[in-house]
Enzyme design. Structure first.
Site, PDB file in Angstrom:
ATOM      1  N   ARG A  72       0.850  -1.196   0.000  1.00 19.60           N
ATOM      2  CA  ARG A  72       0.000   0.000   0.000  1.00 19.60           C
ATOM      3  C   ARG A  72       0.873   1.229   0.000  1.00 19.60           C
ATOM      4  NH1 ARG A  72      -4.646   0.264   4.463  1.00 19.60           N
ATOM      5  NH2 ARG A  72      -2.838   0.516   5.787  1.00 19.60           N
ATOM      6  N   THR A  93      -1.270   7.428  -0.480  1.00 18.24           N
ATOM      7  CA  THR A  93      -2.583   7.315  -1.135  1.00 18.24           C
ATOM      8  C   THR A  93      -3.389   6.126  -0.625  1.00 18.24           C
ATOM      9  OG1 THR A  93      -1.750   5.846  -2.847  1.00 18.24           O
ATOM     10  CG2 THR A  93      -1.569   8.215  -3.267  1.00 18.24           C
TER      11      THR A  93
HETATM   12  C1  PRP Z   1      -1.104  -4.387   4.592  1.00 20.20           C
HETATM   13  C2  PRP Z   1      -1.852  -5.686   4.862  1.00 20.20           C
HETATM   14  C3  PRP Z   1      -2.672  -5.872   3.621  1.00 20.20           C
HETATM   15  C4  PRP Z   1      -3.005  -4.460   3.244  1.00 20.20           C
HETATM   16  C5  PRP Z   1      -4.407  -4.203   3.672  1.00 20.20           C
HETATM   17  O1  PRP Z   1      -0.041  -4.646   3.771  1.00 20.20           O
HETATM   18  O2  PRP Z   1      -1.000  -6.777   5.087  1.00 20.20           O
HETATM   19  O3  PRP Z   1      -1.980  -6.480   2.557  1.00 20.20           O
HETATM   20  O4  PRP Z   1      -2.095  -3.590   3.938  1.00 20.20           O
HETATM   21  O5  PRP Z   1      -4.765  -2.923   3.359  1.00 20.20           O
HETATM   22  P1  PRP Z   1      -5.875  -2.527   2.304  1.00 20.20           P
HETATM   23  O6  PRP Z   1      -7.069  -3.410   2.564  1.00 20.20           O
HETATM   24  O7  PRP Z   1      -6.134  -1.097   2.678  1.00 20.20           O
HETATM   25  O8  PRP Z   1      -5.312  -2.691   0.950  1.00 20.20           O
HETATM   26  P2  PRP Z   1       1.151  -3.610   3.469  1.00 20.20           P
HETATM   27  O9  PRP Z   1       0.852  -2.769   2.300  1.00 20.20           O
HETATM   28  O10 PRP Z   1       1.494  -2.878   4.725  1.00 20.20           O
HETATM   29  O11 PRP Z   1       2.308  -4.555   3.000  1.00 20.20           O
HETATM   30  P3  PRP Z   1       3.088  -5.704   3.817  1.00 20.20           P
HETATM   31  O12 PRP Z   1       2.131  -6.868   3.968  1.00 20.20           O
HETATM   32  O13 PRP Z   1       4.222  -6.021   2.904  1.00 20.20           O
HETATM   33  O14 PRP Z   1       3.527  -5.165   5.146  1.00 20.20           O
END
Ligand code: PRP
Length: 208
Positions: free
Chosen positions: A104, A108
């Site tokens: 993410r 944004t």
């Molecule tokens: C986090 C989590 C999900 C996502 C959820 O990942 O593990 O994949 O955010 O958020 P959303 O429903 O708003 O899309 P992150 O982007 O932090 O990556 P990571 O798992 O590599 O830490």
């Protein structure tokens, strides 16, 4: 809340999820609890798996039986979805595992794709998308979109915690996708974290 949302009522899910949320739970125990929760949630997500009759020879004669008919693929969303794969492989040792890399964007909150090695043609009949957190829903929506463009027909989301905003968004974008989670939390905060939640699942799983 959408009718395709299944929140587990299993006592062991409630117990283990409480331990998982606890700020005092260290990385090793966090991973172990996530593995166990994945197994329990996978059991619930596969209750409608298609079966074909399959007789079997017992030491005493022939018995009517069944075999699972659908080829299943699990699709962990990197990174945190990786922590759910082991538990599911214990229950379904022959599943195909297809990784999708998304993060993410912190400003944004939109998902950015960085890894996808799906083959040209779909190789599975049921996809279980794995991510412990359904926050805004952006990552799950993008992943389901990737799988549908690949040709996947039957897709379910399996996660540990969801925010109402994520459930609504995923249901609006993909109403055919069942959502199986351990708990539906209160809300998202202003930086897109689930409250009360469990913090950053990826960081807690991998010690970062
Ligand atoms: C986090 C989590 C999900 C996502 C959820 O990942 O593990 O994949 O955010 O958020 P959303 O429903 O708003 O899309 P992150 O982007 O932090 O990556 P990571 O798992 O590599 O830490």
């Amino acid at each position: 809340m959408s009718s395709n949302l299944q929140v587990s009522s299993h006592p062991l899910v409630k117990h283990k999820l409480t331990r998982l949320r606890d700020i005092a739970t260290d990385h090793r125990n966090f991973r172990e609890l996530a593995r166990e929760l994945a197994l329990l949630l996978c059991y619930e997500a596969t209750l409608d798996l298609a079966l074909a009759p399959s007789a079997v020879q017992t030491p005493m004669g022939e018995a009517a039986g069944w075999e699972a008919r659908e080829v299943i693929g699990v699709v962990p969303i990197l990174r945190a979805g990786l922590g759910l794969v082991d538990g599911i492989q214990e229950l379904l040792p022959n599943v195909q595992v297809w990784h999708i890399g998304l993060y993410r964007d912190e400003a944004t909150l939109r998902p950015v794709e960085y890894y996808n090695r799906l083959p040209g043609e779909p190789t599975v009949q049921l996809c279980l998308v794995l991510d412990p957190m359904l926050a805004t829903g952006g990552s799950a929506i993008a992943t389901v979109g990737i799988l549908k463009r690949w040709g996947a027909k039957r897709i379910k989301f399996v996660g540990i915690l969801a925010a109402p905003e994520g459930v609504e968004a995923l249901h609006a974008a993909h109403p055919d996708v069942d959502i199986h989670v351990g708990e539906l939390d209160e809300r998202l905060n202003d930086i897109g974290f689930i409250v009360p939640g469990l913090g950053d699942a990826g960081d807690r799983m991998f010690g970062t």
